[in-house]
Design an enzyme around this catalytic site. Structure first.
Site, PDB file in Angstrom:
ATOM      1  CD  GLU A 327      -3.214   0.607   2.119  1.00  0.00           C
ATOM      2  OE1 GLU A 327      -4.112  -0.220   1.869  1.00  0.00           O
ATOM      3  OE2 GLU A 327      -3.133   1.213   3.211  1.00  0.00           O
ATOM      4  CG  HIS A 358       7.807 -28.959   4.123  1.00  0.00           C
ATOM      5  ND1 HIS A 358       8.506 -30.099   3.789  1.00  0.00           N
ATOM      6  CD2 HIS A 358       8.325 -28.526   5.304  1.00  0.00           C
ATOM      7  CE1 HIS A 358       9.401 -30.361   4.734  1.00  0.00           C
ATOM      8  NE2 HIS A 358       9.307 -29.417   5.665  1.00  0.00           N
ATOM      9  CE  LYS A 486     -12.458   3.283   1.554  1.00  0.00           C
ATOM     10  NZ  LYS A 486     -11.517   3.836   2.559  1.00  0.00           N
TER      11      LYS A 486
END
Length: 521
Positions: A327, A358, A486
């Site tokens: 951000e 793994h 938004k």
């Protein structure tokens, strides 16, 4: 104003030195910073690179930018305001904001102490998103081995399954709801607050608002929501959301772990602030990490950074760092609006060790791209199983050594001949066993996972990101990409909830899905 990078002699010298510097760990480089040890041996390094870095920092006016950060200047220059999170954790905050900061600290402490004395709130539900969620969520998870005063749960997603799960088996008559939102208009915490308030009402709580606390920079909006002034904790516009842990957003940390733990967290961060502010470049841990990050991304072409804490208690550190780095640095425009001219913020990803080994370490070792890795581990554990902690550290050191050293063809061929008698097949197998090596990494060693060490670690990453922003000439304190999404969401929800309205100014795919969802019963 910083010079555009590609056209500057300082940048060209830095890039050339980075390309020609050793990446095989020929010279040990360990920096001590606020109780942490930071090993940069496996990053590109040379005397020429150090000299070029000093020239680049001077060209980018780094000293002035750092002074603005600590003095309350307009470090967030696209929004014309400070990014003064360092003031929040200073033992003696700067005079212009000292009264406000110390006053809120005292209110928070008295609130927690009063709740402790009354035995109030066995449970806490914290409702935030992004910076108002990841910081306190990560810290309470990381330090709960010291004992919890209260169970604190977190819900952030607007998907109500999350808040429903968080409320499950809580006692509505003994649960405190914290609504954390800088603007107090953010969709997710307010939507989840409605769910939580209804949960309290449905359980017969006579006055639900008495069990709700707000943490916000918009006091008027919290008052309009119905929260009493005594239950509103404030922070300020000059505190960015992803840097807000150090403000009253730390309330759930104090409720879960105690005020002393929160104080130690702040003290650790403040110690790193002093290191970053006063230590020369060549021994400055956040600055050296930033220079390595810029070289890795913009010169050596690595598109991502893996963060692998070898401590299961730091499971939320990766998403916290993802938000901080991506951000802050996922931008391209410089001071005058022109492109930075070089690749900027990397993708940040990772997992705790040894699970990461793994899952994706095969890619790190042998893929054509690879990625720099930050290894984080504690010297001392907080459990009695010393052998297994040594095994954890051994795995961390071994993976880092393998990335650095690699395995050349001759060594791989010797191994292959031990298991394959046919010379041709042995040679084929050897090619599969080759590791390129020379892959950059940083090892960060904490003495143990204390609140002080964790605060120092978080502040080190914050300052590293700030320094990278200065070097690239971008603003690490705004987030226009987040705001744009938004705004579009607000338009789409209106169109979804009003089937008779016209769907305007949408691309064909979005229009298709709005129409399809409107037809659902």
């Amino acid at each position: 104003m910083p010079t555009p990078l590609p056209s500057s002699s300082a940048w060209l010298a830095f890039a050339d030195a980075a390309r020609h510097s050793s990446r095989r760990g020929a010279r040990l480089r360990v920096i001590e910073a606020a109780g942490l040890r930071v090993d940069l041996t496996a990053q590109a390094h040379s005397d020429d690179l150090d000299s070029a870095a000093e020239d680049l920092l001077a060209q980018q006016d780094f000293d002035n930018a750092r002074a603005q950060l600590f003095d309350g200047g307009p470090a967030n220059w696209t929004e014309h305001r400070p990014a003064w999170h360092t003031a929040l954790r200073a033992a003696r905050p700067p005079t212009p904001v000292a009264g406000a900061i110390l006053g809120e600290r005292d209110r928070l402490r008295r609130f927690v102490q009063d709740a402790d004395m009354r035995g109030a709130y066995r449970h806490v539900l914290h409702l935030g998103i992004g910076g108002s969620d990841w910081g306190p969520r990560m810290v309470t998870r990381a330090l709960r081995h010291n004992g919890l005063k209260r169970e604190v749960r977190f819900a952030s997603n607007v998907d109500s399954h999350a808040v429903a799960d968080a409320l499950h088996h809580l006692d509505p008559h003994d649960t405190l709801i914290i609504v954390a939102s800088k603007s107090f208009t953010t969709t997710e915490p307010l939507a989840n607050a409605e769910v939580a308030m209804n949960w309290l009402r449905n359980a017969g709580v006579a006055d639900p608002v008495r069990q709700v606390v707000a943490i916000t920079a918009n006091v008027d909006a919290a008052l309009d929501f119905g929260i009493s002034p005594q239950h509103i904790f404030r922070f300020w516009d000059w505190v960015g959301g992803r840097y807000s842990l150090w403000s009253a957003i730390g309330l759930p940390v104090a409720l879960a772990l105690g005020c002393d733990a929160l104080d130690e967290l702040l003290a650790g961060a403040a110690a790193m602030d002093q290191h970053f502010l006063h230590t020369p470049m060549r021994r400055n841990a956040p600055l050296q990490m930033a220079l390595a990050g810029v070289a890795n991304r913009s010169v050596l072409g690595y598109g991502s950074l893996a963060i692998t804490p070898y401590d299961s208690r730091l499971t939320h550190l990766v998403p916290w760092a993802q938000q901080l780095e991506m951000e802050s640095l996922g931008k391209v425009a410089g001071h005058d609006g022109s492109p930075a001219g070089v690749p900027t913020g990397p993708v940040v990803w990772g997992m705790t060790g040894t699970d990461c080994q793994h899952t994706f370490f095969q890619w790190l070792h042998q893929d054509t791209a690879g990625a720099p890795v930050d290894f984080i581990v504690c010297e001392q554990a907080d459990h009695p199983y010393d052998h297994f902690h040594k095994l954890l550290i051994a795995n961390c050191l071994a993976q880092r050594a393998a990335l650095l050293r690699g395995k050349p063809f001759d060594e791989a061929l010797k191994e292959a001949r031990l298991v394959e008698s046919d010379p041709q097949q042995a040679e084929i197998l050897a090619h599969h066993r080759v590791h390129p090596g020379g892959r950059p990494s940083t090892l960060i060693m904490l003495p143990r996972l204390s609140a002080h060490a964790l605060g120092a670690l978080l502040a080190m990453y914050e300052h590293k990101v700030f320094a990278q922003g200065v070097l690239w000439g971008i603003n690490p304190f705004d987030q226009w990409g987040v705001e744009y999404g938004k705004a579009l969401a607000r338009n789409i929800i209106r169109e979804l909830e009003n089937p008779s309205s016209e769907v305007n100014q949408q691309d064909p795919s979005t229009r298709y899905w709005i129409d399809a969802l409107r037809k659902q019963p």
